[in-house]
Motif scaffolding. Structure first.
Motif, PDB file in Angstrom:
ATOM      1  N   SER A 145       4.106 -11.740  -3.636  1.00  0.00           N
ATOM      2  CA  SER A 145       4.785 -11.125  -2.506  1.00  0.00           C
ATOM      3  C   SER A 145       4.613  -9.617  -2.574  1.00  0.00           C
ATOM      4  O   SER A 145       4.375  -8.940  -1.567  1.00  0.00           O
ATOM      5  CB  SER A 145       6.267 -11.502  -2.526  1.00  0.00           C
ATOM      6  N   LEU A 146       4.707  -9.072  -3.751  1.00  0.00           N
ATOM      7  CA  LEU A 146       4.527  -7.641  -3.939  1.00  0.00           C
ATOM      8  C   LEU A 146       3.092  -7.241  -3.596  1.00  0.00           C
ATOM      9  O   LEU A 146       2.846  -6.199  -2.947  1.00  0.00           O
ATOM     10  CB  LEU A 146       4.888  -7.247  -5.380  1.00  0.00           C
ATOM     11  N   ALA A 147       2.172  -8.066  -4.021  1.00  0.00           N
ATOM     12  CA  ALA A 147       0.760  -7.788  -3.733  1.00  0.00           C
ATOM     13  C   ALA A 147       0.517  -7.827  -2.219  1.00  0.00           C
ATOM     14  O   ALA A 147      -0.207  -6.985  -1.663  1.00  0.00           O
ATOM     15  CB  ALA A 147      -0.138  -8.792  -4.448  1.00  0.00           C
ATOM     16  N   VAL A 148       1.171  -8.816  -1.616  1.00  0.00           N
ATOM     17  CA  VAL A 148       1.002  -8.926  -0.151  1.00  0.00           C
ATOM     18  C   VAL A 148       1.625  -7.708   0.508  1.00  0.00           C
ATOM     19  O   VAL A 148       1.055  -7.111   1.434  1.00  0.00           O
ATOM     20  CB  VAL A 148       1.630 -10.245   0.345  1.00  0.00           C
ATOM     21  N   GLN A 149       2.767  -7.296  -0.015  1.00  0.00           N
ATOM     22  CA  GLN A 149       3.436  -6.130   0.566  1.00  0.00           C
ATOM     23  C   GLN A 149       2.573  -4.872   0.347  1.00  0.00           C
ATOM     24  O   GLN A 149       2.465  -4.016   1.223  1.00  0.00           O
ATOM     25  CB  GLN A 149       4.826  -5.944  -0.068  1.00  0.00           C
ATOM     26  N   GLN A 150       2.013  -4.804  -0.861  1.00  0.00           N
ATOM     27  CA  GLN A 150       1.153  -3.656  -1.143  1.00  0.00           C
ATOM     28  C   GLN A 150      -0.086  -3.698  -0.237  1.00  0.00           C
ATOM     29  O   GLN A 150      -0.509  -2.662   0.267  1.00  0.00           O
ATOM     30  CB  GLN A 150       0.739  -3.650  -2.623  1.00  0.00           C
ATOM     31  N   SER A 151      -0.615  -4.894  -0.062  1.00  0.00           N
ATOM     32  CA  SER A 151      -1.773  -5.040   0.831  1.00  0.00           C
ATOM     33  C   SER A 151      -1.370  -4.641   2.246  1.00  0.00           C
ATOM     34  O   SER A 151      -2.101  -3.921   2.959  1.00  0.00           O
ATOM     35  CB  SER A 151      -2.280  -6.473   0.863  1.00  0.00           C
ATOM     36  N   SER A 152      -0.154  -5.110   2.616  1.00  0.00           N
ATOM     37  CA  SER A 152       0.333  -4.796   3.958  1.00  0.00           C
ATOM     38  C   SER A 152       0.556  -3.295   4.089  1.00  0.00           C
ATOM     39  O   SER A 152       0.222  -2.678   5.105  1.00  0.00           O
ATOM     40  CB  SER A 152       1.633  -5.570   4.226  1.00  0.00           C
ATOM     41  N   LEU A 153       1.062  -2.697   3.042  1.00  0.00           N
ATOM     42  CA  LEU A 153       1.297  -1.254   3.047  1.00  0.00           C
ATOM     43  C   LEU A 153      -0.027  -0.509   3.115  1.00  0.00           C
ATOM     44  O   LEU A 153      -0.167   0.481   3.855  1.00  0.00           O
ATOM     45  CB  LEU A 153       2.097  -0.848   1.793  1.00  0.00           C
ATOM     46  N   THR A 154      -0.985  -1.017   2.355  1.00  0.00           N
ATOM     47  CA  THR A 154      -2.319  -0.390   2.369  1.00  0.00           C
ATOM     48  C   THR A 154      -2.921  -0.510   3.781  1.00  0.00           C
ATOM     49  O   THR A 154      -3.517   0.444   4.314  1.00  0.00           O
ATOM     50  CB  THR A 154      -3.232  -1.063   1.343  1.00  0.00           C
ATOM     51  N   LEU A 155      -2.730  -1.699   4.360  1.00  0.00           N
ATOM     52  CA  LEU A 155      -3.253  -1.896   5.721  1.00  0.00           C
ATOM     53  C   LEU A 155      -2.555  -0.963   6.723  1.00  0.00           C
ATOM     54  O   LEU A 155      -3.174  -0.373   7.607  1.00  0.00           O
ATOM     55  CB  LEU A 155      -3.101  -3.335   6.174  1.00  0.00           C
ATOM     56  N   GLN A 156      -1.214  -0.848   6.509  1.00  0.00           N
ATOM     57  CA  GLN A 156      -0.463   0.032   7.402  1.00  0.00           C
ATOM     58  C   GLN A 156      -0.922   1.486   7.229  1.00  0.00           C
ATOM     59  O   GLN A 156      -1.046   2.223   8.217  1.00  0.00           O
ATOM     60  CB  GLN A 156       1.049  -0.087   7.119  1.00  0.00           C
ATOM     61  N   GLU A 157      -1.171   1.835   5.918  1.00  0.00           N
ATOM     62  CA  GLU A 157      -1.665   3.190   5.685  1.00  0.00           C
ATOM     63  C   GLU A 157      -3.037   3.387   6.319  1.00  0.00           C
ATOM     64  O   GLU A 157      -3.335   4.432   6.894  1.00  0.00           O
ATOM     65  CB  GLU A 157      -1.720   3.469   4.173  1.00  0.00           C
ATOM     66  N   ALA A 158      -3.855   2.351   6.170  1.00  0.00           N
ATOM     67  CA  ALA A 158      -5.190   2.433   6.782  1.00  0.00           C
ATOM     68  C   ALA A 158      -5.059   2.511   8.294  1.00  0.00           C
ATOM     69  O   ALA A 158      -5.769   3.295   8.962  1.00  0.00           O
ATOM     70  CB  ALA A 158      -6.020   1.224   6.380  1.00  0.00           C
TER      71      ALA A 158
END
Length: 190
Positions: A8-21
């Motif tokens: 879940s954290l990885a997904v959130q981090q991925s989601s955060l990375t995507l949001q940052e991107a």
């Protein structure tokens, strides 16, 4: 931490990375839009400047055209005034010429009338002179006839006188002869 949490954290981090991107992409798109706005603003300003320059040049051309038109109209008015003046002078000269022509024609008419009257008078005098000449010639012929008759009478009278003189001369001669015979002494017998 459990795997689920890690995932879940990885997904959130991925989601955060995507949001940052996505945010970076949005910022990049925003920067591009800003650049596009600036380019559009610059293009618009350039177009406005070109339009303003075009309007300025059109205004200058219109002013120049108006000045040329005014100069042309002033020159045209001067030309028309000069032409009008020349036309008035020509018409005045024409009227003077026509008046002089009318005076000349009136004088010509008077001269012709005087010449006609003089010719009639000369013709009348000529007719009178011819009548007088004919009368003179008739009188001359009568005089010549009378002269010839007188000359014939004088010739006859002269002949008669000549004949009388001859008779008288013959008579004188006969008388002389008679006087000589009677006055001569008688002849003596020897």
């Amino acid at each position: 931490m459990t795997e689920y949490e890690a995932a879940s954290l990885a997904v959130q981090q991925s989601s955060l990375t995507l949001q940052e991107a996505a945010l970076a992409a949005q910022q990049a798109a925003l920067a591009v839009q800003r650049a596009a706005v600036w380019v559009a603003a610059l293009v618009g300003a350039a177009q406005c400047a070109l339009i303003a320059y075009g309007l300025y040049m059109m205004r200058r051309a219109a002013i120049h055209r108006d000045n040329l038109h005014r100069e042309t109209m002033a020159a045209h008015e001067k030309t028309m005034a000069a032409m009008e003046g020349r036309h008035r002078e020509a018409m005045a000269a024409h009227e003077e010429t026509m008046a002089a022509h009318e005076e000349t024609m009136a004088a010509h008419e008077e001269t012709m009338a005087a010449l006609r009257a003089e010719r009639e008078e000369q013709s009348e005098r000529h007719r009178e002179a011819m009548a007088a000449h004919e009368a003179t010639m008739a009188a001359h012929e009568e005089t010549m006839a009378a002269h010839e008759a007188t000359m014939a009478a004088l010739n006859a009278q002269s002949k008669a006188q000549e004949s009388q003189r001859e008779e008288q001369s013959a008579q004188r001669e006969a008388l002389r002869e008679l006087i000589r015979r009677t006055a001569a002494p008688p002849a003596r017998d020897p």
